[in-house]
Design a protein around this motif. Sequence first.
Motif, PDB file in Angstrom:
ATOM      1  N   LEU A   1      -3.294  -5.621   4.856  1.00 24.41           N
ATOM      2  CA  LEU A   1      -4.632  -6.000   4.395  1.00 24.41           C
ATOM      3  C   LEU A   1      -5.144  -7.290   5.032  1.00 24.41           C
ATOM      4  O   LEU A   1      -6.322  -7.622   4.898  1.00 24.41           O
ATOM      5  CB  LEU A   1      -4.635  -6.159   2.872  1.00 24.41           C
ATOM      6  CG  LEU A   1      -4.563  -4.877   2.069  1.00 24.41           C
ATOM      7  CD1 LEU A   1      -4.405  -5.190   0.580  1.00 24.41           C
ATOM      8  CD2 LEU A   1      -5.806  -4.033   2.289  1.00 24.41           C
TER       9      LEU A   1
ATOM     10  N   GLU B   1      -8.582  -7.421   7.106  1.00 17.48           N
ATOM     11  CA  GLU B   1      -9.742  -7.174   6.242  1.00 17.48           C
ATOM     12  C   GLU B   1     -10.007  -8.368   5.320  1.00 17.48           C
ATOM     13  O   GLU B   1     -11.158  -8.805   5.157  1.00 17.48           O
ATOM     14  CB  GLU B   1      -9.458  -5.910   5.428  1.00 17.48           C
ATOM     15  CG  GLU B   1     -10.563  -5.443   4.546  1.00 17.48           C
ATOM     16  CD  GLU B   1     -10.149  -4.190   3.787  1.00 17.48           C
ATOM     17  OE1 GLU B   1     -10.796  -3.934   2.769  1.00 17.48           O
ATOM     18  OE2 GLU B   1      -9.198  -3.487   4.197  1.00 17.48           O
TER      19      GLU B   1
ATOM     20  N   ASP C   1       2.208  -5.005   2.296  1.00 18.88           N
ATOM     21  CA  ASP C   1       0.832  -4.852   1.808  1.00 18.88           C
ATOM     22  C   ASP C   1      -0.044  -5.995   2.290  1.00 18.88           C
ATOM     23  O   ASP C   1      -1.170  -5.794   2.740  1.00 18.88           O
ATOM     24  CB  ASP C   1       0.790  -4.819   0.276  1.00 18.88           C
ATOM     25  CG  ASP C   1       1.331  -3.528  -0.298  1.00 18.88           C
ATOM     26  OD1 ASP C   1       1.522  -2.555   0.466  1.00 18.88           O
ATOM     27  OD2 ASP C   1       1.564  -3.499  -1.522  1.00 18.88           O
TER      28      ASP C   1
ATOM     29  N   HIS D   1      -9.261  -8.555  -2.747  1.00 19.04           N
ATOM     30  CA  HIS D   1     -10.530  -8.837  -2.079  1.00 19.04           C
ATOM     31  C   HIS D   1     -11.366  -9.858  -2.854  1.00 19.04           C
ATOM     32  O   HIS D   1     -11.871 -10.819  -2.278  1.00 19.04           O
ATOM     33  CB  HIS D   1     -11.327  -7.550  -1.856  1.00 19.04           C
ATOM     34  CG  HIS D   1     -10.659  -6.631  -0.903  1.00 19.04           C
ATOM     35  ND1 HIS D   1      -9.659  -5.762  -1.285  1.00 19.04           N
ATOM     36  CD2 HIS D   1     -10.814  -6.452   0.428  1.00 19.04           C
ATOM     37  CE1 HIS D   1      -9.244  -5.088  -0.244  1.00 19.04           C
ATOM     38  NE2 HIS D   1      -9.918  -5.487   0.818  1.00 19.04           N
TER      39      HIS D   1
END
Length: 164
Positions: free
Chosen positions: A13, A16, A9, A58
């Motif tokens: 990610l 980004e 994961d 994020h």
Amino acid sequence: MTAEAGRSDYESLFPELWRKAYVVAYQVLGSQAQAEDAAQEAMAKAYSWWGRINRSPHGWVARTAYTQAIDIARRRVRSREVLGDDDVERPGRDPRLEDRMDLTAAIERLPRRQREVIVLRYLADQSEADTAAALGMRITTVRKHAQRGLASLGGHLATEMREA
């Protein structure tokens, strides 16, 4: 979740999250190299905390990159004060550094939740829904904190401009 799945994961990610960390740090620092350093530090911390932050990475990465950028900016200011070269003009120096530092100082004076919302909404360019999810609050609460934070920032910056 297994450790292997967690690493997968993180790896998927990473591009980004790196971009988000870099953008936030660059907006604070105005220096590509220093923004890269802050983003790298934020991503290293994200990796070590991945098991706890993987549900909302994020927002966590954006806040961490902001914190890292603030630390770098403070060290930069302190080194200028120690060296006494505030007025020395050097090639490559960002002429808007003082403006960035004023804005950063004003953001730091905000209450914690307003500061977090301002960083995620406007520096990390997250939507209200993403900001709400990252901070564990309702969208209406995000709107309220954003409105109050922006109003407070306007007041802080207006006061500083009058005093200058």
